[in-house]
Design a protein around this motif. Structure first.
Motif, PDB file in Angstrom:
ATOM      1  N   VAL A 187       0.836  -1.206   0.000  1.00 20.97           N
ATOM      2  CA  VAL A 187       0.000   0.000   0.000  1.00 20.97           C
ATOM      3  C   VAL A 187       0.872   1.258   0.000  1.00 20.97           C
ATOM      4  O   VAL A 187       0.486   2.296  -0.542  1.00 20.97           O
ATOM      5  CB  VAL A 187      -0.960  -0.013   1.212  1.00 20.97           C
ATOM      6  CG1 VAL A 187      -1.811   1.253   1.262  1.00 20.97           C
ATOM      7  CG2 VAL A 187      -1.853  -1.252   1.164  1.00 20.97           C
ATOM      8  N   ARG A 188       2.041   1.183   0.589  1.00 24.30           N
ATOM      9  CA  ARG A 188       2.923   2.346   0.576  1.00 24.30           C
ATOM     10  C   ARG A 188       3.357   2.702  -0.842  1.00 24.30           C
ATOM     11  O   ARG A 188       3.372   3.874  -1.224  1.00 24.30           O
ATOM     12  CB  ARG A 188       4.152   2.081   1.457  1.00 24.30           C
ATOM     13  CG  ARG A 188       5.092   3.274   1.553  1.00 24.30           C
ATOM     14  CD  ARG A 188       6.101   3.054   2.663  1.00 24.30           C
ATOM     15  NE  ARG A 188       6.905   1.874   2.414  1.00 24.30           N
ATOM     16  CZ  ARG A 188       8.011   1.861   1.656  1.00 24.30           C
ATOM     17  NH1 ARG A 188       8.415   2.993   1.082  1.00 24.30           N
ATOM     18  NH2 ARG A 188       8.695   0.759   1.496  1.00 24.30           N
ATOM     19  N   HIS A 189       3.708   1.708  -1.631  1.00 25.63           N
ATOM     20  CA  HIS A 189       4.035   1.960  -3.029  1.00 25.63           C
ATOM     21  C   HIS A 189       2.799   2.418  -3.812  1.00 25.63           C
ATOM     22  O   HIS A 189       2.904   3.249  -4.720  1.00 25.63           O
ATOM     23  CB  HIS A 189       4.625   0.702  -3.666  1.00 25.63           C
ATOM     24  CG  HIS A 189       5.999   0.356  -3.170  1.00 25.63           C
ATOM     25  ND1 HIS A 189       6.195  -0.420  -2.064  1.00 25.63           N
ATOM     26  CD2 HIS A 189       7.232   0.706  -3.624  1.00 25.63           C
ATOM     27  CE1 HIS A 189       7.501  -0.564  -1.854  1.00 25.63           C
ATOM     28  NE2 HIS A 189       8.150   0.121  -2.791  1.00 25.63           N
ATOM     29  N   LEU A 190       1.633   1.876  -3.436  1.00 23.30           N
ATOM     30  CA  LEU A 190       0.391   2.303  -4.090  1.00 23.30           C
ATOM     31  C   LEU A 190       0.128   3.783  -3.814  1.00 23.30           C
ATOM     32  O   LEU A 190      -0.274   4.543  -4.715  1.00 23.30           O
ATOM     33  CB  LEU A 190      -0.772   1.433  -3.591  1.00 23.30           C
ATOM     34  CG  LEU A 190      -2.169   1.793  -4.123  1.00 23.30           C
ATOM     35  CD1 LEU A 190      -2.250   1.602  -5.631  1.00 23.30           C
ATOM     36  CD2 LEU A 190      -3.237   0.941  -3.432  1.00 23.30           C
ATOM     37  N   HIS A 191       0.376   4.201  -2.586  1.00 20.98           N
ATOM     38  CA  HIS A 191       0.147   5.603  -2.245  1.00 20.98           C
ATOM     39  C   HIS A 191       1.142   6.525  -2.947  1.00 20.98           C
ATOM     40  O   HIS A 191       0.807   7.664  -3.295  1.00 20.98           O
ATOM     41  CB  HIS A 191       0.229   5.790  -0.728  1.00 20.98           C
ATOM     42  CG  HIS A 191       0.172   7.224  -0.322  1.00 20.98           C
ATOM     43  ND1 HIS A 191       1.310   7.948   0.023  1.00 20.98           N
ATOM     44  CD2 HIS A 191      -0.883   8.099  -0.229  1.00 20.98           C
ATOM     45  CE1 HIS A 191       0.967   9.182   0.308  1.00 20.98           C
ATOM     46  NE2 HIS A 191      -0.362   9.303   0.178  1.00 20.98           N
ATOM     47  N   GLN A 192       2.378   6.062  -3.145  1.00 22.99           N
ATOM     48  CA  GLN A 192       3.365   6.881  -3.853  1.00 22.99           C
ATOM     49  C   GLN A 192       2.901   7.210  -5.260  1.00 22.99           C
ATOM     50  O   GLN A 192       3.048   8.349  -5.731  1.00 22.99           O
ATOM     51  CB  GLN A 192       4.718   6.156  -3.887  1.00 22.99           C
ATOM     52  CG  GLN A 192       5.420   6.102  -2.532  1.00 22.99           C
ATOM     53  CD  GLN A 192       6.736   5.340  -2.602  1.00 22.99           C
ATOM     54  OE1 GLN A 192       7.075   4.760  -3.651  1.00 22.99           O
ATOM     55  NE2 GLN A 192       7.469   5.334  -1.501  1.00 22.99           N
ATOM     56  N   ASN A 193       2.316   6.248  -5.936  1.00 22.68           N
ATOM     57  CA  ASN A 193       1.782   6.518  -7.277  1.00 22.68           C
ATOM     58  C   ASN A 193       0.510   7.360  -7.209  1.00 22.68           C
ATOM     59  O   ASN A 193       0.270   8.226  -8.061  1.00 22.68           O
ATOM     60  CB  ASN A 193       1.497   5.200  -7.999  1.00 22.68           C
ATOM     61  CG  ASN A 193       2.761   4.395  -8.250  1.00 22.68           C
ATOM     62  OD1 ASN A 193       3.842   4.954  -8.413  1.00 22.68           O
ATOM     63  ND2 ASN A 193       2.625   3.077  -8.246  1.00 22.68           N
TER      64      ASN A 193
END
Length: 609
Positions: free
Chosen positions: A476-482
């Protein structure tokens, strides 16, 4: 000519022998310590006096060929009869050396041609070396030895010793003044702290001598250059009119290099930039410092050098020195690729059940895979069916990418499974890694398994191809970065995490509707992503794991950060050692646990026992 059976001694007209043992009339004999006198009867070495017919107190054979003492080595007299003494023929006499079993005479015809005899005697079977006369003939004017800047040795500069080495001191007019014994002192590495040369100092090799001269240059901050520098001799002098001079050559008796002449006085000024202050020199001096602190920065390295030597090398020189020091510590990076196949075979031999694969493409390294037996057995026996995968960069000379597969143990801690080193991170390499991992773990049915990764396009395709029935979660952290590229702010961030943490489908729909009210575009972006990949409400129940972050791989990548900066074999060996240490410490922790529930799980559920 009357040579003996060994072909050593002989005489010609005017009494000069082939070995130049007997010299001009009235002069001292040759440098071997054997020769006797000239026509005036002057004794050269104190061994024997001869009358004009060559007879002495020891009654050794003279020119008439009488048989002499029982030395066992004969020389032929003028009448052709052998004598049993060792005789050197002069104009009208000779001398004999003490009795011994073996005798060897080494000649240097090149030096003899220039009236500078450097002959040595090697005696086997005697407790002491024979007396040797030092070469300083008056009238010699060619080369550096005849230079006016060379100062003759004084008796006070010589040290007494029990050694048999002698040096002849000559005054400015070429007259022989005295003989003093010189102490033959062996050079040792501990002398590096304070380099002081003296006549008679011995070095095991020419390399050791050159290192000592370089250390002397750096310590004294003088600019010394080599006049001659080869396998036969070393002549070094200081620049300008400075009288400092050193001459060293091999010595056949000690089988070492010996300082024959030395003038230690300096009249030059100290230098602040030295050519000998090289990166190789710095690497040799600070290799142990880098062994203790491989993370030392160039700035701190420069400060340390300036503190020790009061000199500030360039940043590029410091970088080269650090690279050379690390190469000494870890070995050559290129050579380690050639050792990789042997390392893999040793892993499989010493750790049965482990997997270590190495592949090459046209003779060049392509990829490698390593999974220890303890990693595989522990994961299959005790861990949940979830695998976190990620990649990280290797920071050595040749670079590359390390692919990692990490599980979650019963205490919600990381459990490394396998690693691989590839050239680039793309769909092809991920497919190879996942397929190798799948075969290594003997996974036939992929439906019960869950994989977690970031949203790399190549990785998504590889997971879908190799684990088609497995659930693929996104971090989810990578999802939020995008997501934050278009919708920034804490409001959108908090709402996104609220949707991901929803544990029921009704809550998910509610939070998604609130996101729609905030922004239609943000709602459509999240709605296009399968909720089974990032929302707790849609996770499978079998793994019993509600992880939303790929922290397991991030923690492991940081755990092996030091190893990723090392050459490939050293890197894999360090990771192996770290895993062995971790498993051992975890085993000790498990023995102290009470009950069947692990501490972190007990804390989450609020149980006391």
């Amino acid at each position: 000519m009357g040579g003996g059976p060994t072909g050593v001694a002989g005489h010609v007209r005017e009494g000069r022998g082939l070995t130049d043992v007997a010299r001009h009339d009235g002069e001292r004999g040759g440098p071997t310590g054997i020769a006797a006198r000239g026509a005036d009867g002057w004794r050269s070495d104190g061994l024997a006096n001869r009358d004009r017919y060559g007879r002495g107190p020891t009654d050794v054979a003279g020119r008439d060929g009488e048989r002499g003492g029982p030395a066992g080595i004969s020389a032929r007299g003028a009448d052709g009869e052998d004598s049993s003494g060792i005789i050197a023929y002069g104009g009208d006499g000779g001398a004999v050396v003490p009795k011994f079993q073996y005798f060897q005479l080494f000649l240097d015809h090149k030096d003899m041609a220039f009236d500078n005899v450097m002959d040595d005697i090697h005696v086997s079977g005697t407790p002491e070396l024979p007396l040797v006369l030092s070469p300083k003939s008056h009238g010699f004017s060619s080369g550096i030895r005849g230079s006016p800047r060379f100062k003759e040795l004084q008796g006070s500069e010589l040290e007494d010793s029990d050694s048999a080495e002698e040096v002849e001191v000559v005054d400015a007019q070429g007259r022989k003044k005295m003989k003093k014994k010189v102490k033959l002192k062996r050079w040792r590495p501990e002398n590096m702290k304070e380099v002081n040369f003296h006549i008679g100092m011995m070095f095991l090799s020419v390399i050791e001598l050159r290192v000592a001269i370089q250390e002397y240059i750096v310590k004294q901050r003088v600019q010394i250059h080599y006049i001659k520098n080869d396998k036969q001799r070393i002549r070094a002098g200081c620049v300008g009119d400075c009288p400092w001079f050193l001459f060293a050559a091999p010595d056949s008796r000690t089988k070492a290099w010996v300082v024959k002449k030395y003038v230690g006085e300096h009249t030059c000024e100290r230098e602040w930039a030295l050519k000998q202050f090289t990166a190789i020199y710095l690497a040799g001096k600070y290799v142990e410092t880098f062994r203790a602190d491989e993370k030392m920065t160039l700035q701190n390295f420069g400060r340390l050098v300036q503190l020790d030597y009061n000199m500030q090398p360039t940043r590029s020189k410091l970088a080269r020195a650090r690279r050379i020091a690390l190469k000494i510590i870890h070995g050559d990076e290129l050579e380690q690729y050639n050792l990789l196949w042997d390392f893999a075979a040793e892993i499989r031999r010493s750790n049965p059940g482990s997997t270590m694969l190495v592949h090459a493409n046209n003779g060049k390294f392509d990829n490698c895979y390593m999974s220890l037996d303890a990693c595989k057995r522990g994961f299959l026996l005790a861990c949940r069916p979830i695998i976190c995968i990620d990649g990280c960069h290797i920071k050595n000379k040749y670079g590359g990418v390390m692919l990692t597969a990490v599980g979650v143990d019963p205490n919600d801690c990381i459990f490394p499974i396998a690693i691989a080193i590839v050239e680039v991170e793309d769909t092809v390499t991920w497919k190879w890694f996942l397929n190798t991992l799948k075969e290594d773990l003997n996974i036939q049915n992929t439906a019960p398994w869950t994989l977690m990764s970031d949203r790399q396009k190549g990785l998504i395709n590889a997971v879908n191809a190799m684990f088609p029935d497995a659930q693929h979660r996104f971090c989810v952290r990578h999802l939020h970065q995008n997501f934050a590229k278009n919708w920034k702010g804490d409001v959108f961030k908090n709402k996104l995490w609220q949707i991901a943490r929803a544990t029921h489908e009704a809550d998910w729909k509610k939070y998604m509707q609130e996101m729609k009210e905030l922004d239609q575009g943000a709602y459509e972006y999240l709605d296009a992503i399968d909720p089974r990949q990032w929302c707790k409400a849609y996770f499978h129940e079998l793994p019993k794991c509600d992880l939303l972050l790929n922290n397991s791989c991030e923690v492991f990548n940081k755990y092996i950060l030091d190893a990723r900066e090392m050459p490939i074999v050293t890197c894999l060996k360090k990771i192996k050692d770290q895993l062995m240490t971790r498993f051992y410490s975890k085993n000790l922790e498990s023995e102290e646990m009470c009950g069947q529930i692990c501490p972190k799980i007990r804390k989450k559920t609020g149980q006391k026992y």
